[in-house]
Write a protein that holds these residues in place. Sequence first.
Motif, PDB file in Angstrom:
ATOM      1  N   ASP A  38      86.498  76.103 -25.609  1.00 31.29           N
ATOM      2  CA  ASP A  38      87.512  77.161 -25.706  1.00 31.29           C
ATOM      3  C   ASP A  38      87.150  78.373 -24.870  1.00 31.29           C
ATOM      4  N   GLY A  39      85.838  78.580 -24.676  1.00 29.12           N
ATOM      5  CA  GLY A  39      85.380  79.798 -24.025  1.00 29.12           C
ATOM      6  C   GLY A  39      85.545  79.811 -22.521  1.00 29.12           C
ATOM      7  N   GLU A  40      85.844  78.663 -21.907  1.00 27.29           N
ATOM      8  CA  GLU A  40      85.988  78.635 -20.456  1.00 27.29           C
ATOM      9  C   GLU A  40      87.218  79.444 -20.033  1.00 27.29           C
ATOM     10  N   ASP A  41      87.172  79.960 -18.815  1.00 27.84           N
ATOM     11  CA  ASP A  41      88.189  80.907 -18.356  1.00 27.84           C
ATOM     12  C   ASP A  41      89.613  80.379 -18.496  1.00 27.84           C
ATOM     13  N   GLY A  42      89.806  79.092 -18.187  1.00 24.02           N
ATOM     14  CA  GLY A  42      91.151  78.548 -18.242  1.00 24.02           C
ATOM     15  C   GLY A  42      91.757  78.520 -19.626  1.00 24.02           C
ATOM     16  N   TYR A  43      90.915  78.401 -20.628  1.00 29.35           N
ATOM     17  CA  TYR A  43      91.400  78.361 -22.003  1.00 29.35           C
ATOM     18  C   TYR A  43      91.358  79.725 -22.688  1.00 29.35           C
ATOM     19  N   LYS A  44      90.401  80.528 -22.328  1.00 35.02           N
ATOM     20  CA  LYS A  44      90.121  81.756 -23.061  1.00 35.02           C
ATOM     21  C   LYS A  44      91.343  82.679 -23.084  1.00 35.02           C
ATOM     22  N   GLY A  45      91.857  82.891 -24.280  1.00 32.38           N
ATOM     23  CA  GLY A  45      92.972  83.807 -24.459  1.00 32.38           C
ATOM     24  C   GLY A  45      94.294  83.343 -23.884  1.00 32.38           C
ATOM     25  N   ARG A  46      94.417  82.037 -23.574  1.00 36.79           N
ATOM     26  CA  ARG A  46      95.642  81.551 -22.943  1.00 36.79           C
ATOM     27  C   ARG A  46      96.331  80.515 -23.819  1.00 36.79           C
ATOM     28  N   ASP A  47      97.623  80.509 -23.785  1.00 32.78           N
ATOM     29  CA  ASP A  47      98.423  79.492 -24.446  1.00 32.78           C
ATOM     30  C   ASP A  47      98.785  78.448 -23.394  1.00 32.78           C
ATOM     31  N   VAL A  48      98.230  77.254 -23.505  1.00 32.28           N
ATOM     32  CA  VAL A  48      98.471  76.213 -22.499  1.00 32.28           C
ATOM     33  C   VAL A  48      99.385  75.114 -23.030  1.00 32.28           C
ATOM     34  N   LYS A  49     100.044  75.375 -24.126  1.00 31.87           N
ATOM     35  CA  LYS A  49     100.946  74.379 -24.696  1.00 31.87           C
ATOM     36  C   LYS A  49     102.040  74.021 -23.684  1.00 31.87           C
ATOM     37  N   GLY A  50     102.201  72.714 -23.469  1.00 30.94           N
ATOM     38  CA  GLY A  50     103.212  72.231 -22.540  1.00 30.94           C
ATOM     39  C   GLY A  50     102.854  72.359 -21.079  1.00 30.94           C
ATOM     40  N   ARG A  66      89.843  65.496 -22.916  1.00 35.47           N
ATOM     41  CA  ARG A  66      91.160  65.034 -23.376  1.00 35.47           C
ATOM     42  C   ARG A  66      91.411  65.451 -24.816  1.00 35.47           C
ATOM     43  N   LYS A  67      90.379  65.355 -25.635  1.00 31.95           N
ATOM     44  CA  LYS A  67      90.516  65.743 -27.041  1.00 31.95           C
ATOM     45  C   LYS A  67      90.874  67.217 -27.174  1.00 31.95           C
ATOM     46  N   LEU A  68      90.194  68.082 -26.399  1.00 29.74           N
ATOM     47  CA  LEU A  68      90.464  69.518 -26.479  1.00 29.74           C
ATOM     48  C   LEU A  68      91.849  69.837 -25.914  1.00 29.74           C
ATOM     49  N   ALA A  69      92.192  69.221 -24.780  1.00 29.96           N
ATOM     50  CA  ALA A  69      93.507  69.462 -24.181  1.00 29.96           C
ATOM     51  C   ALA A  69      94.623  69.012 -25.114  1.00 29.96           C
ATOM     52  N   THR A  70      94.401  67.899 -25.792  1.00 31.70           N
ATOM     53  CA  THR A  70      95.390  67.415 -26.762  1.00 31.70           C
ATOM     54  C   THR A  70      95.576  68.416 -27.885  1.00 31.70           C
ATOM     55  N   SER A  71      94.460  68.944 -28.389  1.00 34.13           N
ATOM     56  CA  SER A  71      94.539  69.906 -29.494  1.00 34.13           C
ATOM     57  C   SER A  71      95.266  71.187 -29.089  1.00 34.13           C
ATOM     58  N   LYS A  72      95.276  71.475 -27.783  1.00 33.77           N
ATOM     59  CA  LYS A  72      95.940  72.678 -27.275  1.00 33.77           C
ATOM     60  C   LYS A  72      97.414  72.440 -26.959  1.00 33.77           C
ATOM     61  N   GLY A  73      97.847  71.184 -27.100  1.00 32.52           N
ATOM     62  CA  GLY A  73      99.250  70.875 -26.835  1.00 32.52           C
ATOM     63  C   GLY A  73      99.611  70.758 -25.378  1.00 32.52           C
ATOM     64  N   ALA A  74      98.649  70.453 -24.515  1.00 34.97           N
ATOM     65  CA  ALA A  74      98.919  70.328 -23.080  1.00 34.97           C
ATOM     66  C   ALA A  74      99.871  69.164 -22.803  1.00 34.97           C
ATOM     67  N   ALA A  75     100.553  69.232 -21.671  1.00 36.60           N
ATOM     68  CA  ALA A  75     101.490  68.174 -21.278  1.00 36.60           C
ATOM     69  C   ALA A  75     100.785  67.052 -20.524  1.00 36.60           C
ATOM     70  N   ALA A  76      99.724  67.372 -19.796  1.00 35.57           N
ATOM     71  CA  ALA A  76      98.970  66.376 -19.029  1.00 35.57           C
ATOM     72  C   ALA A  76      97.641  66.988 -18.617  1.00 35.57           C
ATOM     73  N   LEU A  77      96.679  66.124 -18.301  1.00 34.38           N
ATOM     74  CA  LEU A  77      95.355  66.572 -17.859  1.00 34.38           C
ATOM     75  C   LEU A  77      94.987  65.826 -16.593  1.00 34.38           C
ATOM     76  N   ILE A  78      94.724  66.596 -15.529  1.00 31.75           N
ATOM     77  CA  ILE A  78      94.282  66.036 -14.247  1.00 31.75           C
ATOM     78  C   ILE A  78      92.816  66.408 -14.077  1.00 31.75           C
ATOM     79  N   GLU A  79      91.969  65.402 -13.898  1.00 29.41           N
ATOM     80  CA  GLU A  79      90.536  65.648 -13.738  1.00 29.41           C
ATOM     81  C   GLU A  79      90.143  65.345 -12.298  1.00 29.41           C
ATOM     82  N   LEU A  80      89.478  66.285 -11.655  1.00 26.08           N
ATOM     83  CA  LEU A  80      89.061  66.140 -10.262  1.00 26.08           C
ATOM     84  C   LEU A  80      87.727  65.411 -10.204  1.00 26.08           C
ATOM     85  N   TYR A  81      87.772  64.154  -9.804  1.00 29.22           N
ATOM     86  CA  TYR A  81      86.601  63.282  -9.901  1.00 29.22           C
ATOM     87  C   TYR A  81      85.803  63.308  -8.600  1.00 29.22           C
ATOM     88  N   SER A  82      84.514  63.667  -8.728  1.00 33.36           N
ATOM     89  CA  SER A  82      83.601  63.593  -7.577  1.00 33.36           C
ATOM     90  C   SER A  82      82.200  63.254  -8.075  1.00 33.36           C
TER      91      SER A  82
END
Length: 514
Positions: free
Chosen positions: A152-164, A190-206
């Motif tokens: 939750d503490g990472e910048d993208g999540y911190k204090g943001r509503d990412v639902k949808g 995926r578990k955390l993004a799901t709990s936040k109500g996100a619409a999709a998760l794109i992971e940059l694989y390297s």
Amino acid sequence: MQTSSLVAIVAGLVLTTGSLQAQTGSAKQTALRSKAPLAAKLPEFTISRAEVESHTRFLASDELMGRRTGEPGNQVAARYIAEQFRQLGLKTPPGQTDYFQQIGLEKVKAASSATLIMGKDTLRLGKELVVMAGGPTNVSGEVVYVGYGLTDGEDGYKGRDVKGRILVAQGGSPDAKGPGEIFRASAEKRKLATSKGAAALIELYSESIPWGFVNQYFSREQVSIPVGESGSTPLAHVWVNNANNQYKQLKEAGQTVMFRTSGRPRTSVSSANVAGIIEGTDPKLKSEYVILSAHFDHVGVGKQGGSAYQPSDSIFNGARDNAFGTVSILEAAKTLSQQRPKRSILVLALTGEEVGLLGSRYYAEHPLVPLKQTIFDLNTDGAGYNDTTIVSVIGLERTGAKNEIETAAKTFGLGVFAEPAPEQGLFDRSDNVNFAAKGIPAPTFSAGFKAFDEAIGKYYHQAIDNPESLDFNYVQKFCQAFAYAARLIADRPMRPQWSAGDKYEAAGKALYGQ
């Protein structure tokens, strides 16, 4: 069981193995007894080649169809193990009415289509992207970059509503090195993004696993522990091949994408770990447990196996991986129940190792005896052997029971080779790692090898890994050494401890309150 003929085979072979008489072993063992008269009185010396071979030939038989998790052959293997426990008089774990720890799983088929469009670039399934999870999805909009997306503490999540919203995360984690760690980190995102109500998760694989292997893996069916609410559709989750940071624009604010996929069809299946208890004899120490673990699943038949096969033999029997180890814990259960050690023993046959260490992961989150009372896990697993004069122990130098393991091996004429094939990162690739992550010292006791050479590769996850190719004199000695090592560890006055500075030492101190 779904196949009556398999059940009949189980019943017949349970009776057969039950009627086998203990044998005294070879002339070499007789010589060993003269050198170690006290040890020679132990039941480990009565482990017979015939019984070892009988167990192995059943568990790695064609009739069990590769023991793939979620398939009938896997269920038959579990029943066979449970009936061995019953015959030996093992107790069921606290709160259990039988030996089975049931696990609800799901089979996930490969996606048939997926595209990700951003500006002029179109990323396609099987080329630039793979679908990890999710149902049919058609979403578009601006992306939100959430760093690694693990807290939750990472910048993208911190204090943001990412639902949808469509989230973008960096692949892996700061500490993820091996495949198991990478996949576990991905599941947590995926578990955390799901709990936040996100619409999709794109992971940059390297990450370190070549993209070709990633593509191949996700083009096949997987078995997994469901993430999120039971019956809910998982979040759409894709990996994008970000080699050379070629899609770094996905991290930028204001970047818009359109994502569409057929999703990955799911069906519910069940499997089970098999667990039995041998109560210790010491009034105080019997409240502490040593786990003896081995996975009994393998990879299945045909395309399920993930390797080339011939039409004449499409069954991946898994004699080395891991009927060999399963037989070791059965023989240890027999000898330790005949003459019980001071501490209690939990004999634990694990399912789902080949599909992501699922059985051990589930057990670590739902233990049948308290983890803080579990002082050690002696795991046994392996790809095979290229040296029948030794056993190889991954984690020997790290987990505090080196003397007991070396003494046990020497008693049966075997040397010990520590940390084979270090470049493979083997400690974190077998079921032991899920115990280690909780703080429990957990080495893996393997058949003798020093490197992944041609002799190992010839059989590892290959259809020719059949019982006929095993050296059963060696398997017998291996089982004897494993059982005796378990006894010595269970009887030692002090608990084994992680080596100072080990990456799991802090977890051990937290678990045991040190």
